[in-house]
Write a protein that holds these residues in place. Structure first.
Motif: not given
Ligand code: XCC
Ligand code: SF4
Length: 625
Positions: A303-328
């Motif tokens: 999505l980033m390559m074709r549309n410039g959609i931001p990247m929240a993180g790589n493999h070890l960030m996937t659990e931590l992205a949810i820990v923000t408490g802000a992901v629906e």
């Protein structure tokens, strides 16, 4: 749990990761790092590859006391079989993803879907011509029918030749033919590997390893390459654009949706749905300022390559992205998705949605995506996310600040365009020693390493040495967060690279896509070799996967080596229980196919090893080292 408390400072080089690890600790969330501790020390038999579970006379494990399994297989045979099956799992992942792309192309061509279309008609026609399909005076959709049929043949057993074999330099093709490792077809090589590694079949370790190479070559030059090319045809060929990375891309006042997995077939539809005015209006009704879409891992790269959609993180960030408490909501297709995401999500208000029947997760909601319902399902999922915004506990939300800017979108087409239409300027820069070589740094994270420490430091060291770095997969986010994916990063490069990238206005580290997009790097190497009239193994190029973890990464490394590219790994695959296999991989292959693996955990030492190799290749080509 009774384990030692983790020293968070030592787990990652990133502030956003450490901030979320501290929050995870406060919120009582278990992460991959906790589970790694529970699993340590790892089983030595498994780690060295000498545990065999292939039949029920066993399981057998090889030791000094018991040098052969019940059937008589020794460590060499067992290690080679395990390695063969390991990389075959990876090759199957990439190429089954490729098959899904062809099915989408087939559905579009046959008018079986209104949800997908051909976005890059010029590329459709160009690729069709390349693989021998005539395009003159024909309707693009007719050409697409033939192209889908042609690509499906790469999976079967009747044609026994890959569509893109013509891309491979002649010398390389001869070498493969002499070794009997010319890949015939995806499914064929995969099935044959399973057959060979049945008890009582291929009991010659070197022979098994050669078939491992063949299976991986089918991945690189067919499965992955087809996935990449068909994705470009359906969703557009990437071109340079800006984007942002790290957890700071999540928005406190918006509905946050994360896409995770690999295939753009799902994520592209979600992107369309979040931009629909009715959806945005619905989110506003619920009190959100809008809908924010961000990526994780490889579908994030697509999505980033074709549309410039931001990247929240790589493999070890996937659990931590949810820990923000802000992901629906987190929507996934397949590969590299930790099953733990369901549990982490359930500690907050985060819903996990699966989309593929071949990748379901207990506890997640399944919304099956098919060719003819992609848009409808995407809207359904976005509505589900909006509905969950109410459930968010703002008191538990903590989003790390300060996303980092990057430039992405460097397909080979875009690189050629940046170079003015031909590779000549790059080749001249290589000959003049301004760009001393090119290295692809690819692959994953692995909690056995300080997160992204090796990925970032190896990248930095190489550009200092005037070596152009190409990144894909999870290394992309690492390089991006380190500020290396912007033109201004030439300040950190050697003088030659500074001059060349400065003149072209490109970063010294170039983002080329997801993991299947490593096929773009293969193609670039092949184009360079063909232009110079040499084999890929003669080029001053290398590959590296410093923090790899997956079967797919091992398959990529193996096809890189079998294609003639010297490949660095941060740690060995589980093969060290066989001296024969280990020696083959670390040196024997060099004589056989002109490239081998090198294992080095320290990124600074690894940079020197890669540099030495590039020097020797330059000298052999008659260039100043
Ligand atoms: Fe997976 Fe492709 Fe590795 Fe990242 S880099 S952890 S394989 S998502 Ni492919
Ligand atoms: Fe043991 Fe041989 Fe069976 Fe493997 S195949 S489990 S080594 S008996």
């Amino acid at each position: 749990m009774g384990e030692k408390k983790l020293n968070i400072e030592e787990l990652s080089i990133w502030d956003d990761a450490k901030q979320m690890l501290r929050k995870a600790e406060r919120d009582g969330i278990e992460t991959a790092w906790d589970r790694l501790q529970q699993q340590s020390p790892h089983c030595k038999f498994g780690e060295s590859g000498v545990c065999c579970r292939i039949c029920t006379m066993g399981p057998c494990r090889i030791s000094k006391k018991a040098p052969r399994g019940v059937c008589g297989a020794d460590a060499d045979v067992i290690v080679a079989r395990n390695f063969g099956r390991f990389v075959t799992g990876g090759a199957a992942g990439h190429s089954d993803h490729g098959r899904d792309c062809i099915e989408a192309l087939h559905a579009v061509a046959h008018g079986e879907t209104e949800d997908y279309s051909i976005k890059d008609e010029a590329k459709l026609l160009r690729i069709a011509e390349e693989v021998g399909i005539s395009t003159k005076g024909r309707e693009p959709l007719d050409v697409a029918k033939d192209l889908a049929a042609e690509f499906f043949e790469n999976y079967g057993t009747t044609k026994n030749e890959l569509s893109f074999i013509g891309r491979v330099p002649e010398k390389r093709r001869e070498l493969w033919a002499n070794l009997g490792i010319t890949p015939r077809g995806m499914d064929r090589e995969i099935a044959e590997m399973m057959h060979r590694t049945h008890m009582g079949c291929d009991n010659d370790a070197a022979n098994t390893m050669l078939h491992a190479a063949r299976t991986c070559l089918a991945d690189g030059w067919a499965g992955s390459m087809i996935a990449t090319e068909v994705s470009d045809i359906l969703f557009g060929t990437p071109s340079p654009r800006k984007a942002q990375v790290n957890l700071g891309v999540l928005k406190e006042d918006q509905v946050n949706i994360l896409v995770h997995g690999h295939n753009p077939i799902v994520s592209e539809k979600i992107l369309e749905a979040v931009n629909e005015p009715e959806m945005i209006a619905l989110a506003r009704e619920k009190g959100a300022a809008g809908i924010n879409l961000a990526g994780l891992c490889c579908t994030g790269n697509e999505l980033m390559m074709r549309n410039g959609i931001p990247m929240a993180g790589n493999h070890l960030m996937t659990e931590l992205a949810i820990v923000t408490g802000a992901v629906e909501l987190i929507i996934v297709d397949y590969q590299c998705i930790m099953p733990s995401l369901v549990q982490v999500g359930s500690c907050y208000h985060t819903r996990m949605v699966t989309t593929a029947d071949k990748a379901r997760f207990t506890g997640a909601e399944h919304v099956k995506f098919q060719m003819d319902n992609g848009m409808e399902q995407a809207r359904k999922v976005v509505r589900m996310a909006i509905d969950r915004y109410d459930l968010r506990d703002q008191a538990r939300v903590e989003i790390p600040q300060g996303p980092v800017d990057i430039v992405t979108g460097f397909s080979n087409e875009a690189i050629l365009q940046a170079l003015g239409g031909s590779l000549t300027p790059l080749i001249e820069a290589i000959k003049a020693g301004k760009v001393r070589g090119v290295v692809g740094i690819v692959g994953c994270n692995n909690p056995k390493y300080k997160h992204d420490y090796c990925n970032v430091n190896l990248t930095r060291e190489l550009i200092k040495k005037d070596i152009l770095v190409i990144v894909t997969g999870c290394v992309t986010t690492a390089a991006g967060k380190a500020g290396l994916l912007v033109p201004e990063a030439i300040d950190q490069a050697g003088p030659g690279l500074q001059e060349i990238c400065g003149a072209l206005g490109i970063p010294p580290v170039i983002h080329m896509g997801s993991c299947v997009d490593n096929a773009r790097i293969l193609q670039l190497c092949a184009m360079l070799a063909n232009e110079l009239g040499v084999d890929i193994s003669d080029l001053p190029v290398a590959a590296s996967s410093p923090e790899w973890y997956s079967e797919k990464a091992a398959a990529i490394g193996t096809y890189a080596v079998a294609s003639g590219i010297y490949t660095h790994l941060g740690h060995p695959p589980n093969i060290t229980g066989s001296e024969l296999v280990t020696n083959l991989v670390l040196s024997g292959l060099d004589d056989l196919i002109g490239a081998c693996f090198v294992v080095e955990q320290d990124p600074f030492k690894a940079a020197n090893l890669i540099d030495e190799r590039i020097k020797s290749k330059r000298t052999a080509l008659g260039l100043a080292a």
